[in-house]
Design a protein around this motif. Structure first.
Motif, PDB file in Angstrom:
ATOM      1  N   ILE A  11       0.862  -1.183   0.000  1.00  0.00           N
ATOM      2  CA  ILE A  11       0.000   0.000   0.000  1.00  0.00           C
ATOM      3  C   ILE A  11       0.896   1.230   0.000  1.00  0.00           C
ATOM      4  O   ILE A  11       1.840   1.318   0.786  1.00  0.00           O
ATOM      5  CB  ILE A  11      -0.940  -0.010   1.218  1.00  0.00           C
ATOM      6  CG1 ILE A  11      -1.790  -1.293   1.206  1.00  0.00           C
ATOM      7  CG2 ILE A  11      -1.818   1.240   1.230  1.00  0.00           C
ATOM      8  CD1 ILE A  11      -2.601  -1.505   2.475  1.00  0.00           C
ATOM      9  N   GLU A  12       0.596   2.169  -0.899  1.00  0.00           N
ATOM     10  CA  GLU A  12       1.420   3.362  -1.091  1.00  0.00           C
ATOM     11  C   GLU A  12       0.716   4.604  -0.545  1.00  0.00           C
ATOM     12  O   GLU A  12      -0.489   4.760  -0.713  1.00  0.00           O
ATOM     13  CB  GLU A  12       1.683   3.581  -2.580  1.00  0.00           C
ATOM     14  CG  GLU A  12       2.313   2.396  -3.278  1.00  0.00           C
ATOM     15  CD  GLU A  12       2.433   2.607  -4.779  1.00  0.00           C
ATOM     16  OE1 GLU A  12       3.051   3.607  -5.195  1.00  0.00           O
ATOM     17  OE2 GLU A  12       1.901   1.779  -5.531  1.00  0.00           O
ATOM     18  N   LYS A  13       1.515   5.478   0.087  1.00  0.00           N
ATOM     19  CA  LYS A  13       1.014   6.781   0.559  1.00  0.00           C
ATOM     20  C   LYS A  13       2.205   7.711   0.706  1.00  0.00           C
ATOM     21  O   LYS A  13       3.179   7.377   1.377  1.00  0.00           O
ATOM     22  CB  LYS A  13       0.300   6.627   1.906  1.00  0.00           C
ATOM     23  CG  LYS A  13      -0.218   7.944   2.478  1.00  0.00           C
ATOM     24  CD  LYS A  13      -0.796   7.785   3.856  1.00  0.00           C
ATOM     25  CE  LYS A  13       0.301   7.843   4.880  1.00  0.00           C
ATOM     26  NZ  LYS A  13      -0.117   8.009   6.257  1.00  0.00           N
ATOM     27  N   ASP A  14       2.151   8.862   0.072  1.00  0.00           N
ATOM     28  CA  ASP A  14       3.170   9.906   0.254  1.00  0.00           C
ATOM     29  C   ASP A  14       4.596   9.377   0.079  1.00  0.00           C
ATOM     30  O   ASP A  14       5.485   9.659   0.876  1.00  0.00           O
ATOM     31  CB  ASP A  14       3.036  10.570   1.628  1.00  0.00           C
ATOM     32  CG  ASP A  14       1.670  11.195   1.853  1.00  0.00           C
ATOM     33  OD1 ASP A  14       1.068  11.666   0.869  1.00  0.00           O
ATOM     34  OD2 ASP A  14       1.193  11.201   3.009  1.00  0.00           O
ATOM     35  N   GLY A  15       4.822   8.581  -0.984  1.00  0.00           N
ATOM     36  CA  GLY A  15       6.163   8.064  -1.260  1.00  0.00           C
ATOM     37  C   GLY A  15       6.624   6.976  -0.304  1.00  0.00           C
ATOM     38  O   GLY A  15       7.815   6.694  -0.198  1.00  0.00           O
ATOM     39  N   GLN A  16       5.679   6.348   0.390  1.00  0.00           N
ATOM     40  CA  GLN A  16       5.994   5.293   1.357  1.00  0.00           C
ATOM     41  C   GLN A  16       5.195   4.033   1.034  1.00  0.00           C
ATOM     42  O   GLN A  16       4.135   4.107   0.412  1.00  0.00           O
ATOM     43  CB  GLN A  16       5.611   5.747   2.770  1.00  0.00           C
ATOM     44  CG  GLN A  16       6.273   7.029   3.217  1.00  0.00           C
ATOM     45  CD  GLN A  16       5.695   7.502   4.538  1.00  0.00           C
ATOM     46  OE1 GLN A  16       6.246   7.219   5.578  1.00  0.00           O
ATOM     47  NE2 GLN A  16       4.581   8.212   4.489  1.00  0.00           N
TER      48      GLN A  16
END
Length: 159
Positions: A11-16
């Motif tokens: 799962i991706e969020k804000d480059g993480q």
């Protein structure tokens, strides 16, 4: 007996990426490793139904946008073979909850390779980070040592 079919989601969020440090189960092929979230298919489930259920059970998040990225054949001595449907997800709703299988953490993508990963995960994570097309990969281990890897039917020479 558990299904040999599983899902694995980054799962991706804000480059993480949301990563799971597998530290809770006593008998776990992934013990001490950092992996994505996911798990075994239940009877009659499609890959997407398994993905959505497992992500919700392990994270409390409901996915709203995801992509099927590849399939892994995972072999490790002393464990049954697994066929893993690999996904990335870039949309979700809800609040992150604790996971009974380990510790969840948002890890910057550029730091993921610094974690204690399966060696083969480093190979397919590079494919995910490079936005490579759909892939099929076979990974065979003796203990924690990667002894064979093939991408789209061709043995990788880097071992």
């Amino acid at each position: 007996m558990k299904s040999p079919l599983t899902t694995l989601c980054y799962i991706e969020k804000d480059g993480q990426y949301l990563m799971l440090h597998r530290v809770s189960k006593k008998k776990d092929v992934n013990k001490g490793k950092w992996i994505g979230v996911g798990g075994h298919f239940e009877a009659g489930e499609s890959p997407e139904e398994c993905l959505l259920r497992e992500v919700w059970e392990e994270t409390g998040l409901h996915l709203t946008s995801w992509q099927f990225r590849g399939i892994l054949t995972f072999e490790s001595e002393g464990w049954p073979s697994e066929y893993i449907c690999v996904y990335t997800a870039d949309g979700f709703e809800g609040e992150l909850t604790a996971c009974k299988e380990g510790t969840l953490a948002w890890v910057p993508k550029e730091k993921v390779m610094d974690l204690n990963l399966w060696e083969g995960d480093r190979i397919f994570l590079r494919l995910l980070l490079e936005d490579a097309p759909f892939f099929s990969m076979k990974l065979s281990y003796r203990g924690d040592a990667l002894c064979y890897a093939a991408l789209d039917g061709k043995e990788l020479e880097q071992l």
